[in-house]
Design a protein around this motif. Sequence first.
Motif, short mmCIF file in Angstrom:
data_model
loop_
_atom_site.label_atom_id
_atom_site.label_comp_id
_atom_site.label_asym_id
_atom_site.label_seq_id
_atom_site.Cartn_x
_atom_site.Cartn_y
_atom_site.Cartn_z
N LEU A 331 0.83 -1.19 0.00
CA LEU A 331 0.00 0.00 0.00
C LEU A 331 0.86 1.24 0.00
CD1 LEU A 331 -2.76 1.27 0.17
CD2 LEU A 331 -2.72 0.99 2.64
N GLY A 334 2.14 1.74 -3.32
CA GLY A 334 1.14 1.67 -4.36
C GLY A 334 1.03 0.31 -4.97
N SER A 376 4.33 6.71 -6.83
CA SER A 376 3.43 6.18 -5.83
C SER A 376 2.91 7.28 -4.92
CB SER A 376 4.16 5.12 -4.99
OG SER A 376 5.28 5.70 -4.36
N ASP A 379 -0.35 9.32 -6.20
CA ASP A 379 -1.67 8.69 -6.23
C ASP A 379 -2.33 8.64 -4.87
OD1 ASP A 379 -1.52 8.31 -8.87
OD2 ASP A 379 -0.72 6.27 -8.74
N PHE A 380 -1.56 8.73 -3.80
CA PHE A 380 -2.12 8.47 -2.49
C PHE A 380 -1.92 9.66 -1.54
CE2 PHE A 380 0.01 4.43 -3.90
CZ PHE A 380 -1.06 4.05 -4.68
N GLN A 388 -8.59 5.09 -2.98
CA GLN A 388 -8.35 4.33 -4.21
C GLN A 388 -7.22 3.33 -4.02
OE1 GLN A 388 -7.27 6.83 -7.48
NE2 GLN A 388 -7.76 5.30 -9.03
N SER A 389 -6.18 3.73 -3.31
CA SER A 389 -5.07 2.81 -3.08
C SER A 389 -5.49 1.67 -2.17
CB SER A 389 -3.90 3.57 -2.46
OG SER A 389 -4.23 4.00 -1.15
N ARG A 392 -7.29 -0.78 -4.30
CA ARG A 392 -6.33 -1.54 -5.10
C ARG A 392 -5.63 -2.60 -4.27
NH1 ARG A 392 -4.88 3.24 -8.27
NH2 ARG A 392 -3.08 3.59 -6.94
#
Length: 1135
Positions: A331, A334, A376, A379-380, A388-389, A392
């Motif tokens: 996590l 990512g 990475s 995105d987070f 979202q992460s 995933r």
Amino acid sequence: MKSIQSALIPSSDADEQFRRLFSRLRALRPSDRPSFKTELNLLFDQLISENSSSSFTNENIRQEVCALLVHASRLVPHSQEHLVIKLCQLIHQLLNQLQVIVDEQTLDTLVSYCTRALRTCSLWTHAEILLALSSLVYGNGPRCQQYLPELLGQNGILLNYSDSCQTDIELCRSAVHCMANLCLGVPGHSYFEEPHKQICYTIFMQTLQSPKPPGVEEISFCTLLQSALKGMQYFLNGEKWRASPDQDLGCLLAVLKKFMFYGLPGINVEMPRVLYPAPLPQYETIPAAKTDPAQDMPSQQSKKRRSRGKGKKVRAEGGKGGQDEGDDEELRSGGGVGETRGEGPAGHPRLSAHLAPPLQPGVRTQFCPQWKKSSSDSDFSDPEGGMQSKLRLYHARVRQGALHCFLAVVKCVEKKVLYGYWSSFIPNAPGIGSPPSLTLLNIALKDPSPKARAGSLQVLSALLEGSRQFLSVAEDTGAPRQAFTPFSATLAASIRELHRCLLLALLAESSSQTLTQVIKCFAHLVSNAPYNRLKPGLLIPLWKQIRPYVRHRDVNVRVSSLTLLGALVSAQAPLPEVRLFLQQPGSAHGPPASGGSTPQGPHPPGWRHPGHGEPAVPGSGTEGTPEAPCWLLQLCVALVTQPREEPHSDSDAASSGSLEPSPVRLEALQVSGVRGRQARRALIMWPYVVCASPPGEGLLPSGSGVSTGVGPAQRTLSQGVVQFWSEVLTGPLIGALQNEQHLTLQTSACDTLSSVLPQAFSQLPDKTQVLCITVLLGLTYSENSLVKAAAVRALGVYILFPCLREDVMFVADTANAILTALDDRSPNVRAKAAWSLGNLTDTLIVNMEAVGLDFQEDISDMLLLKMLLSATQASADKDRVKSNAVRALGNLLHFLQPAHLSKPAFALPLQHAMRALTDTVRGDATMKVRWNACYALGNAFRNPGLPLGEYTPTMYAYSALSSAVTSCRNFKVRIKSAAALSVPASRERYGDTRQFAEVWSTLARALEHSGDTEDFLEYRYCTSLRSQLCHALLHLMTLCLSRDLPALAASLGSQSAPALRGFLVSYLGDGTLTPRHVVGDEDVAGQTETGNGLEVLGRALSRLKELEAEAVADGASALDTVRGFLEDVAKSSLP
């Protein structure tokens, strides 16, 4: 009961606080006081909020925790639902944090408590109760038999809550999770039986096949899928797969394939509900583009924002036996999204793009999808990106669970059954112009999770392991066919596509753990693929790519790289590609540079540069000449003997300047041994490597195979080889053999000592020979099983040396040492001892034929009797021991003389020995064991002193061989049984007329039905079988008496006569049944040529002519039938 203070050790204020709370709860007693419930509730809250993982260090903590939980259950009545919830939370937390599996008494008490709570408490409490129940039954499934009817029977608790109609997704997940922990098998305990086993499988499949209910969050649905996949994995690990109408393998594989790609960005495919065995992949419907739930959230703004900090960890929920630990790392990174897989890890420069023929400079990043190369952190860095992460991450866990489940399928289903499904998981051609089929390689190349990528490669390795027989069909060397594509070409295309995709994964991967799996997968592919039937060009790009990984910073990557090099060297040699890269000039610094195909520039850090020296090799010539040592051997020597210039990784930091880690050096020795069996230079190189290691470190694993035979006996030895062994045996090797402080080193030294060739040993000084033998004999009494096994095996090698085998004292000493080891507790020692005993009895036969009666008389009767008894006892051992024990029995029965056979002490052991061989032929042992038993009986029949015709045990032996020659499904066993039946050289040794007729009719029937087989692979031995059967029938005709003729005439005058005539004509005439046309193992080929067959036919006709005077009326008719048949065969056979 021991005090709680004996199990608790305060290490901090928090630990001291938890210990006090633990003691207070133990001291509470049920009471009606108003403050009791408040105090108990407060204690539960404080215990649940504390971290107890560091407070318990004593081995008796299991008893203390079990006593505490039982005591707490007595304090909480089911009417107090709030306290019931707190107690269940405490049970779940303590058992998971402390990794405690409760004892049987505690299990009974607490499971009964939880099941009653599920029956009496309100529905809102059931999810927590089921969570506690799942922790209780984890690892205790076999002990829960009495609760299975209540949990899994009709209207069972778990059955109701896990139903597909259940609307509460959390309750359903808890029930499935509890069911999964019930399925977790425990070694040594029986797995629960039907119908509960089938109920679990059905629930897991229904859960996996059901769509997501409307209104359920995606993360909650993912946790349900994870529990179902984990349960299916535990179920499959319990036992071998048994196909049934309720357990269809195609349905299971379809479900697993669906979830192997679950939530994978850019892939949205509707999988078929069933996969069928087929040579081509099934059609996969690709619907119109749908919006992925993970993409519903706005992400445009998050792409614009760039955070300089690390993304926050999101702690994953999960109970015992649930999700894997370490997912937080995925996590944080990512799930691999932030890793630029086109670039190598720190400290390991990536290969230049021009190394791979299909690649072009400057386009290396094309192997990494754009979504894979994004940062990475970007995105987070906001709440939307964090959610979202997290989604995933849960999708990745589902994919990992499906891959782990698939791996369990590969392990529990027969290989030949899975071969039919290969096309659904392994590509056969690159997708060009159309969407590619979804396979394991797609996951290995495109999944953002390193664990998922590694999982797919583990499954692929398991599929490839042991697939040599299946892949041997592949071929693409011929001209391509226009009308249709044969299966051999399809399989060859799959091998090429595997090479292409794995090379891309090798270039793109940056995770060391996943990179290790890529290289291991390549090693399995290289070990099983038939490169001699494929167009060249697959191996050279591979060894060029793998070269830099030998100096990778990660130890596991270095070890797997050496494993792959060893597989390349031994890939069904001789291959031109293998010879090409082995014969290139080079040194220990790596493979040779070769024009533009090798990266230019300075060597990377940590590699050995020229000037540091390497072991001198006797006889080495100028670099690039045939006398120059192979660069691969130099590399292995350097890895074993030379220190590293700087550490490869953090774990090696403290040992800078020291030698490579033991796994690297061991694998280097393995590779040098592989090369040593193919090159004469290895006779000098690899034993030197072993002896050059520092004292106190063992380098060779037991049974590694490095020290096996290195060449034909007729190989000419240079004086340098003898001089080398003289120096080694007067130097470090003897010290290593006597080093009792380092047992692995002793084992390695024994393996090394067994590699000396007979010619070299015979030229060593007498005192050196005596020293070697004395040390080995002493080590056979070592208390360590590995040392003992290696020493016994070395003696088994020495007993075959011409310079030692005629020494009666050495034979006797070796026999006593082997017989002692044959009674050892270790199966490995007994297996090595049985092999050595087989070699020793081979030596007895050789000496009997070469030396004669003098040697036989010098062997003690008592020693022969002990050998016979021990071999008979070993024939009832495991198959790996039995296969050589029966070989030894056959040799001993051949060796015994009439003087031995007439002694009363030998009477009963002889009967037991013959019965052991007979039972082995009839038994259900492996085919190798039965083959050796048939050969052993034939060997025993060669002893002229053994009274075959009148000896009762031999009647059973003839019956067993007759049964094997007609009914055994393995043609090798049939061949050797037919050969054994043709060994007796006189008519009296076949017994009375009835037994002779039985042997004849059995052989005739076996020849008539010699083409009947259920396994097509056995058909390749059909020609050899018919040749041996024809020889046996003709042999019987040369020995028959007039009273035997009616039985012969009955079979030759029946409907089977034309078939028998055809086989005999083919055997004698055109040579289609001669051994030189047999395809298969050399050891099963017949030993009769066409000329020998005609000679036997002539003797048979002469014998029939002799019987004319003895034939009476009935006999004359039978004689005419047999003679007419043979004359017809002779006329048809002659040109």
